[in-house]
Design a protein around this motif. Structure first.
Motif, PDB file in Angstrom:
ATOM      1  N   GLN A  36       0.902  -1.399  -0.217  1.00 13.33           N
ATOM      2  CA  GLN A  36       0.288  -0.055   0.185  1.00 13.33           C
ATOM      3  C   GLN A  36       0.894   1.215  -0.131  1.00 13.33           C
ATOM      4  O   GLN A  36       0.619   2.339  -0.719  1.00 13.33           O
ATOM      5  CB  GLN A  36      -1.033  -0.044   1.250  1.00 13.33           C
ATOM      6  N   GLU A  37       2.056   1.303   0.735  1.00  9.81           N
ATOM      7  CA  GLU A  37       2.875   2.417   0.942  1.00  9.81           C
ATOM      8  C   GLU A  37       3.914   2.328  -0.165  1.00  9.81           C
ATOM      9  O   GLU A  37       4.321   1.424  -0.682  1.00  9.81           O
ATOM     10  CB  GLU A  37       3.318   2.528   2.496  1.00  9.81           C
ATOM     11  N   PRO A  38       4.588   3.695  -0.138  1.00 13.61           N
ATOM     12  CA  PRO A  38       5.955   3.746  -1.093  1.00 13.61           C
ATOM     13  C   PRO A  38       6.831   2.900  -0.350  1.00 13.61           C
ATOM     14  O   PRO A  38       6.811   2.730   0.842  1.00 13.61           O
ATOM     15  CB  PRO A  38       6.067   5.252  -1.085  1.00 13.61           C
ATOM     16  N   PHE A  39       7.633   2.286  -1.253  1.00 14.01           N
ATOM     17  CA  PHE A  39       8.873   1.610  -0.515  1.00 14.01           C
ATOM     18  C   PHE A  39      10.209   1.739  -0.923  1.00 14.01           C
ATOM     19  O   PHE A  39      10.690   2.268  -2.013  1.00 14.01           O
ATOM     20  CB  PHE A  39       8.594  -0.083  -0.511  1.00 14.01           C
ATOM     21  N   THR A  40      11.065   1.240   0.010  1.00 11.96           N
ATOM     22  CA  THR A  40      12.648   1.433  -0.432  1.00 11.96           C
ATOM     23  C   THR A  40      13.012  -0.132  -0.590  1.00 11.96           C
ATOM     24  O   THR A  40      12.411  -1.179  -0.256  1.00 11.96           O
ATOM     25  CB  THR A  40      13.544   2.030   0.720  1.00 11.96           C
ATOM     26  N   ILE A  41      13.918  -0.397  -1.853  1.00 11.77           N
ATOM     27  CA  ILE A  41      14.185  -1.599  -2.128  1.00 11.77           C
ATOM     28  C   ILE A  41      15.860  -1.864  -2.253  1.00 11.77           C
ATOM     29  O   ILE A  41      16.337  -0.866  -2.747  1.00 11.77           O
ATOM     30  CB  ILE A  41      13.536  -2.023  -3.447  1.00 11.77           C
ATOM     31  N   LEU A  42      16.256  -2.990  -1.802  1.00 10.92           N
ATOM     32  CA  LEU A  42      17.503  -3.394  -2.038  1.00 10.92           C
ATOM     33  C   LEU A  42      17.582  -4.477  -3.179  1.00 10.92           C
ATOM     34  O   LEU A  42      16.879  -5.440  -3.105  1.00 10.92           O
ATOM     35  CB  LEU A  42      18.407  -3.980  -0.818  1.00 10.92           C
ATOM     36  N   ASP A  43      18.464  -4.427  -4.142  1.00 10.47           N
ATOM     37  CA  ASP A  43      18.287  -5.378  -5.100  1.00 10.47           C
ATOM     38  C   ASP A  43      20.095  -6.007  -5.189  1.00 10.47           C
ATOM     39  O   ASP A  43      20.804  -5.291  -5.568  1.00 10.47           O
ATOM     40  CB  ASP A  43      18.033  -4.713  -6.583  1.00 10.47           C
ATOM     41  N   LEU A  44      19.861  -7.208  -4.624  1.00 14.75           N
ATOM     42  CA  LEU A  44      21.196  -7.860  -4.444  1.00 14.75           C
ATOM     43  C   LEU A  44      21.740  -8.600  -5.674  1.00 14.75           C
ATOM     44  O   LEU A  44      20.884  -9.806  -5.793  1.00 14.75           O
ATOM     45  CB  LEU A  44      21.219  -8.710  -2.961  1.00 14.75           C
ATOM     46  N   GLY A  45      22.751  -8.404  -6.343  1.00 19.86           N
ATOM     47  CA  GLY A  45      23.032  -9.086  -7.474  1.00 19.86           C
ATOM     48  C   GLY A  45      22.269  -8.666  -8.443  1.00 19.86           C
ATOM     49  O   GLY A  45      21.544  -9.469  -9.360  1.00 19.86           O
ATOM     50  N   CYS A  46      22.089  -7.364  -8.739  1.00 20.12           N
ATOM     51  CA  CYS A  46      21.038  -6.611  -9.470  1.00 20.12           C
ATOM     52  C   CYS A  46      21.318  -6.774 -11.150  1.00 20.12           C
ATOM     53  O   CYS A  46      20.491  -6.706 -11.841  1.00 20.12           O
ATOM     54  CB  CYS A  46      20.937  -5.355  -9.238  1.00 20.12           C
ATOM     55  N   GLY A  47      22.592  -7.126 -11.304  1.00 20.36           N
ATOM     56  CA  GLY A  47      23.050  -7.092 -12.938  1.00 20.36           C
ATOM     57  C   GLY A  47      22.787  -5.716 -13.678  1.00 20.36           C
ATOM     58  O   GLY A  47      22.907  -4.774 -12.959  1.00 20.36           O
TER      59      GLY A  47
END
Ligand SMILES: C[S@@+](CC[C@H](N)C(=O)[O-])C[C@H]1O[C@@H](n2cnc3c(N)ncnc32)[C@H](O)[C@@H]1O
Length: 225
Positions: A36-47
């Motif tokens: 529902q809410e805006p979020f922060t994201i970590l992308d590990l091994g994002c390529g």
């Protein structure tokens, strides 16, 4: 050495959907759209974040942090993620090191087809730090290849090799062999049961197999059931 650094082989894999990115990232988009809410994201091994960048188009992201060992992939990721209306920070380095050093809590931690590069001990540390870094209502989304319950690593690799040889027709036989050599050296997939056990041990009470395409799984982990 990171074979997918060069990009060409992996681009062909993505283009021809050999690892089911289309279906998998549809599931990821579906799960993220429920927030529902805006979020922060970590992308590990994002390529190159090629699929993640598209997935995030319909989400309200307030910060994206990607980690990868490949500088060339990160350069492409920068372009692919340019449409995000938030700070995008791309870290050139080891994802576990990055996760371990992360002090700010995040709502979403994602890792696609990268965790199998870690040793068993480092996978355990990955889950422990993901649990520490996640907000209480956050979600760890993990996409990765896994061994079947009765498969050892060699049996998994032999089966994957056969599939590459028979189905990944867009790759030359040399490129197919290169992918297979790379996998023999660098890939250490666990079984789905072991992944769930590591997550449980780290404190994830909510553990869900979202979907499975061939040996490619999507799991979601949350702090509460
Ligand atoms: C198969 S690609 C997956 C890319 C993308 N996440 C996806 O879903 O298509 C795996 C990526 O993990 C990166 N990688 C492998 N081991 C890593 C590590 N220890 N730390 C950071 N990145 C790593 C590789 O450089 C590569 O870009």
């Amino acid at each position: 050495m990171e074979l997918f650094d060069a990009g060409a082989a992996y681009d062909a894999v993505l283009e021809h959907n050999y690892m089911f990115h289309r279906e998998i990232y549809e599931d990821v988009a579906h799960l993220l759209s429920h927030r529902q809410e805006p979020f922060t994201i970590l992308d590990l091994g994002c390529g190159t974040a090629r699929y993640m960048a598209q997935t995030l188009r319909n989400c309200t992201v307030t910060a994206y942090d990607g980690f990868d060992l490949s500088e060339s992939a990160l350069r492409e990721a920068r372009n692919n993620l340019a449409h995000l209306n938030c700070p995008v920070t791309l870290h050139h380095g080891d994802m576990l090191g990055g996760l371990t050093a992360t002090t700010h809590k995040r709502e979403v931690i994602f890792s696609g087809f990268a965790q199998h590069h870690l040793s068993w001990e480092n996978k355990a540390a990955f889950f422990e730090h993901a649990h520490r870094v996640l907000h209480d209502d956050g979600m760890l989304l993990l996409v990765d290849a896994a061994r079947e319950p009765d498969e050892d690593r060699d049996t998994f690799l032999d089966a994957y090799y056969r599939r590459i040889k028979t189905e990944w027709k867009a790759l030359t036989p040399e490129a197919q062999d290169e992918v297979c050599c790379h996998m023999r050296e660098y890939d250490f997939p666990e079984t789905a049961l072991d992944i769930h056990a590591l997550a449980a041990r780290a404190g994830f009470a909510g553990r869900r197999e979202v979907n499975q395409f061939h040996r490619h799984h999507t799991w979601s982990f949350t702090k509460t059931p």
